[in-house]
Design a protein around this motif. Structure first.
Motif, PDB file in Angstrom:
ATOM      1  N   VAL A  52       0.827  -1.203   0.000  1.00 38.91           N
ATOM      2  CA  VAL A  52       0.000   0.000   0.000  1.00 38.91           C
ATOM      3  C   VAL A  52       0.865   1.257   0.000  1.00 38.91           C
ATOM      4  CG1 VAL A  52      -1.956  -1.067   1.196  1.00 38.91           C
ATOM      5  CG2 VAL A  52      -0.112  -0.029   2.539  1.00 38.91           C
ATOM      6  N   GLU A 301       0.429   3.216  -7.931  1.00 36.17           N
ATOM      7  CA  GLU A 301      -0.872   3.472  -7.313  1.00 36.17           C
ATOM      8  C   GLU A 301      -1.948   2.724  -8.080  1.00 36.17           C
ATOM      9  OE1 GLU A 301      -1.831   7.599  -7.256  1.00 36.17           O
ATOM     10  OE2 GLU A 301      -0.045   8.192  -6.128  1.00 36.17           O
ATOM     11  N   ASP A 303      -6.432   1.683  -7.375  1.00 37.44           N
ATOM     12  CA  ASP A 303      -7.567   1.515  -6.476  1.00 37.44           C
ATOM     13  C   ASP A 303      -8.859   1.564  -7.288  1.00 37.44           C
ATOM     14  OD1 ASP A 303      -8.474   1.135  -3.782  1.00 37.44           O
ATOM     15  OD2 ASP A 303      -9.282   3.159  -3.803  1.00 37.44           O
ATOM     16  N   TYR A 313     -10.177  -6.201  -5.411  1.00 42.11           N
ATOM     17  CA  TYR A 313      -8.720  -6.196  -5.276  1.00 42.11           C
ATOM     18  C   TYR A 313      -8.058  -7.437  -5.882  1.00 42.11           C
ATOM     19  CZ  TYR A 313      -8.686  -2.045  -2.231  1.00 42.11           C
ATOM     20  OH  TYR A 313      -8.797  -0.762  -1.732  1.00 42.11           O
ATOM     21  N   GLN A 330      -1.369  -0.357  -3.566  1.00 41.88           N
ATOM     22  CA  GLN A 330      -2.667   0.316  -3.531  1.00 41.88           C
ATOM     23  C   GLN A 330      -2.498   1.739  -3.004  1.00 41.88           C
ATOM     24  OE1 GLN A 330      -4.283   1.194  -0.515  1.00 41.88           O
ATOM     25  NE2 GLN A 330      -6.330   1.674  -1.238  1.00 41.88           N
ATOM     26  N   HIS A 348     -10.832   7.303  -1.764  1.00 44.50           N
ATOM     27  CA  HIS A 348     -10.231   6.033  -1.368  1.00 44.50           C
ATOM     28  C   HIS A 348     -10.609   5.737   0.083  1.00 44.50           C
ATOM     29  CE1 HIS A 348      -7.859   6.470  -4.983  1.00 44.50           C
ATOM     30  NE2 HIS A 348      -7.376   7.609  -4.547  1.00 44.50           N
ATOM     31  N   LEU A 362      -7.989  -7.255   0.215  1.00 43.07           N
ATOM     32  CA  LEU A 362      -6.614  -6.848  -0.027  1.00 43.07           C
ATOM     33  C   LEU A 362      -5.647  -7.952   0.402  1.00 43.07           C
ATOM     34  CD1 LEU A 362      -5.136  -4.001  -0.827  1.00 43.07           C
ATOM     35  CD2 LEU A 362      -4.400  -4.130   1.552  1.00 43.07           C
TER      36      LEU A 362
END
Length: 873
Positions: A52, A301, A303, A313, A330, A348, A362
């Motif tokens: 992340v 990145e 999402d 995901y 992410q 987000h 995730l």
């Protein structure tokens, strides 16, 4: 004497430094081979990273911790623990250079940089690697105003910072100092830290100039890094500025970075629908460029924004692996201390405690990154919803890993583990054949040795408001609730009878499970030991296991006790907007609080303080926080049914939708707010859209979002200028909505869409009887197409033909399967704008979820449509 002391210090330093270097050299690092593949230095095997972005040392997250009075280092400790529990091995951050530099690009040794050092150190303790994006070149304000910092980027426009000579000199000075900076906690300069994989030069650069100018800029940055002593891989963003893409591959950068926001950004509300077609492919149009296959591919990145679904995901990461990506991070994980409000990035939302289902999704995606091979393909949707040991389902909102040893699920599942006797790790939300649980939080169940397991249970969470609407630290979007629930385990290795002992701080729980059932289990960490099993070692609170300590436990109740100190209830209810006449109305609601209510009742709009008798309907408790009631058809004879839901606890009352601590029977109850459902006869049209209340339906349809503002407008391939105007047509004609589009694209296609599933779900019989889609069109563009998107994510359209009475009638039998437009528009812009189905699926009216109108336009010319109501009959 001084001389002897200095000599002693020198000897000690020379003794320590080589030992430290030797230790760092024994830690595997990453290199990129001649074919653009990231490999481990010790085994030469391919590497795969998943994790992340997380921004607490900087910008709004940094400030919010101050507003909330939360210790920032302790906050990092908490979140990094959850990164470890989710199985992440990667972390990426774009550094806010404006907060750690001066106007000339000199590095500032301040609290922001020290917090970044601390974060990298704590990640290293958990075995998590880092990629540092050295600069953002924009302000630190969002979602607030920018703060004056004096950093060099403040002096330049984002699109000038890479071409201005003084700005480039400042960047050279800054980036060299950053990689030479010695982390005060690890003792390593960033350029030498084995846990830092490499450096991305900048975040989403803007290059309006030529290929030569862009290449020269990158080469200057590479030279600055080399002079600073950097030998780590350097990465550059190639998903922006497509007009200069050749420049990226004509430099010595070793890796290229990409983004993916497959359902757009910042919608301002929660998006609904099947987005699996949106994450089916990631095709890079410049993959034939010379040098493309010699550079590693990283996702800095990604999402699927603006939704709370848990199925996306793993599907997204599967597609990334097919496209050859080895680093996937992410954007962005919310610090637990502020996640109740989702203020950092409105579009987000991800946190273990506050979005538990997404978090398990995730965690499963992290497994996808390791199990799915680079370049491995599983066909096209819907075939690729089953891949390797994974399953994703939109209908069930479910991600699942089932490989024999691990069984992870993001929502309640009926799937049987492949071999329950071999299970060693379970992670989930809801229930499964091996865990029965009614709480809403995440749980992890891990095998320590034969007959000994660790159980970790997070507190419950319930939604209070739309997390993707305008945010504020004064507006709660999710609420943590601490309740106790029974948990029943069916694990052959644990047996039906086992001891349960609390492990985390202040957890004094001791119990004996009977028939696999742990009664009245509260959030915490527990040691489970099979009856008669003898542990081979002491599994104590401070025992290290994998990358955690057994007694570690992070939850908001401990460091933010105010987050649940309330006697009010969260009442989540979505009324049926329409119901078939002659049929009972099923009403379901979530009622969540720190105590179970005495009762939940329904009052209709006919009750009054002045009546001696006021009828009510008692809602029945089903499970978890869910209550249900049936309103008999006999009580639905009027055109609409208005009602309140009242929660009763002792002498206290709480009424919704008003959300006030009173009862409709109190003398001073003043609210006129009601939930409302329309009753639809078999002769009435099934309204899908209406400009306002003139459509012969009750006001609930409008207040529930079916008015002119609910019709979303889009343009492909690019954005357009859109003007919307409600036209009041006088006392005879109904109002209409006029939408005017203008686009610079050569062949624009214009779209109007509306999610209608919630409107029609209460009318299955009326829906099944419909044969025609009708549009009141005062002005219809040539080539207008109308139809639906179904729960399969497929689109079915037919051409519209005008009629003398101004009503366009589209027989449903004429709807044909076509390509699905991926809307809102996807980022990066080079990706396909459509999903092209390879499987023929027949149109089924019971599966419709969204209404779509579309038509073609011309570059620079206005295109206009004017419509009133839209219905099925």
């Amino acid at each position: 004497m001084k001389r002897h002391i200095l000599l002693l210090i020198t000897c000690l330093l020379t003794a320590v430094v080589p030992a430290q270097n030797k230790a760092s050299k024994s830690i595997p690092t990453i290199y990129i081979d001649g074919h653009g593949v990231m490999r481990w230095s010790d085994t030469r095997k391919e590497a795969s990273f998943f994790g992340v972005n997380y921004t607490l040392p900087f910008a709004h997250a940094y400030r919010a911790m101050g507003y909330l009075g939360i210790d920032r280092k302790a906050a990092i400790d908490r979140d990094v623990y959850h990164f470890a529990r989710l199985g992440l091995n990667a972390y990426r951050i774009h550094v806010w250079d404006v907060e750690i530099s001066d106007g000339e690009g000199n590095l500032l040794e301040n609290e922001h940089l020290e917090l970044l050092d601390y974060l990298i150190y704590k990640l290293q303790e958990r075995g998590i690697r880092t990629v540092i994006t050295a600069q953002t070149n924009f302000g630190n304000g969002y979602p607030e105003r920018n703060q004056p910092t004096g950093g060099f980027s403040s002096n330049y426009d984002k699109c000038a910072v890479h071409s201005d000579a003084e700005a480039i000199a400042a960047q050279e000075r800054y980036i060299a100092a950053l990689v030479r900076h010695v982390n005060t906690y690890t003792g390593h300069a960033y350029k030498d830290d084995p846990y830092i994989v490499g450096f991305e030069i900048n975040n989403e650069p803007c290059h309006p100039g030529t290929v030569t100018e862009t290449r020269d800029y990158i080469n200057k940055m590479l030279s600055a890094l080399k002079r600073a002593g950097n030998r780590k891989p350097v990465f550059y963003n190639v998903s922006h500025n497509q007009h200069v893409v050749e420049a990226y591959y004509d430099t010595a950068i070793q890796g290229t970075t990409y983004q993916w926001y497959p359902v757009g950004l910042v919608s301002g509300h929660t998006r609904k629908g099947n987005f699996l077609p949106s994450v089916d492919r990631y095709d890079i149009p410049f993959s034939d460029l010379k040098g493309f296959n010699k550079k590693a591919r990283l996702v800095y990145e990604f999402d699927p924004a603006d939704n709370l679904y848990s199925y996306l995901y793993p599907a997204t990461v599967r597609t990334f692996r097919t496209a050859g990506f080895q680093w996937i991070t992410q954007f962005a994980y919310d610090p637990i201390g502020m996640a109740a409000y989702n203020t950092e990035y409105q579009t987000h939302y991800l946190n273990v405690a506050y979005t538990p289902n997404k978090a398990i999704g995730l965690m499963i995606a992290a497994e996808v990154a390791q199990k799915v091979g680079r370049g491995e393909s599983f066909g096209s949707y819907p075939a690729d919803t089953l891949f390797r040991d994974f399953r994703v389902s939109y209908v069930q909102d479910l991600s699942e890993l089932n490989d024999g040893e691990k069984f992870y699920y993001s929502n309640t599942t009926q799937s049987l583990p492949k071999d329950a006797s071999r299970l060693r790790a379970i992670a989930g939300c809801g229930s499964s054949p091996v865990v029965r649980y009614e709480g809403t939080g995440v749980y992890w169940i891990d095998k320590l040795e034969a007959g000994v397991w660790r159980l970790e249970v997070m507190p419950d969470v319930v939604q209070v408001s739309d997390p993707f609407a305008k945010p504020s630290l004064d507006k709660e979007v999710m609420r943590i609730i601490s309740n106790e629930w029974d948990m029943t385990l069916d694990l052959p290795d644990l047996g039906k009878h086992f001891r349960v002992n609390g492990l985390n701080a202040d957890n004094t729980f001791h119990a004996q499970a009977t028939d696999g059932k742990i009664s009245s289990l509260r959030p915490g960490v527990y040691l489970l030991q099979r009856e008669g099993a003898s542990a081979t070692q002491q599994w104590t609170t401070d025992k290290s296991w994998n990358n955690i300590i057994l007694g570690e436990y992070v939850h908001p109740l401990r460091f933010q006790p105010h987050c649940c100190q309330t006697d009010s209830y969260v009442i989540n209810h979505q009324p049926a907007r329409m119901v078939d006449a002659g049929k009972d109305l099923q009403i379901e609601t979530i009622v969540a609080g720190n105590e179970k209510p005495d009762s939940v009742i329904i009052y209709t709009s006919r009750v009054s303080f002045w009546n001696e008798k006021n009828p009510y309907i008692k809602m029945n408790y089903t499970s978890g926080y869910t209550y249900r009631a049936t309103i008999p058809a006999a009580q639905l004879k009027e055109s609409s049914f208005k009602y309140n839901i009242v929660v009763c606890k002792g002498d206290k009352r709480q009424t919704s939708p008003a959300g006030i601590a009173k009862s409709p029977l109190d003398w001073d109850y003043t609210s006129e707010a009601f939930w409302l459902t329309n009753t639809l006869t078999k002769h009435q049209p099934l309204t899908l859209f209406c400009v306002n209340t003139s459509c012969n339906i009750s006001e609930s349809f409008i207040t529930n979002g079916a008015d002119a503002s609910s019709l979303e407008t889009y343009t492909l391939p690019e954005w357009s200028r859109t003007n919307r105007q409600v036209i009041e047509n006088g006392p005879v004609e109904r109002p209409t909505l006029r939408v005017t589009f203008t686009s610079k694209s050569e062949k624009p296609v214009y779209f109007l869409r509306r999610y209608i599933k919630d409107d029609i779900s209460g009318c299955p019989e009326r829906l099944a009887a419909c044969r025609t889609l009708c549009l009141q069109a005062k002005k219809m563009p040539e080539g207008l197409r109308a139809g639906f998107i179904t729960s399969d994510g497929y689109t079915y359209l037919a051409s519209c033909i005008s009629s003398a009475d101004g009503i366009v009638r589209v027989p449903l039998s004429e709807l044909k399967q076509t390509n699905t437009a991926l809307l809102p528009p996807v980022y990066p812009v080079f990706l396909s704008k459509y999903f092209y189905p390879e499987t023929e699926l027949p149109f089924r009216i019971e599966n419709i979820e969204s209404l779509e109108l579309s038509f073609d336009g011309s570059a620079g010319k206005e295109a206009e449509i004017e419509i009133g109501s839209i219905w099925l009959e």
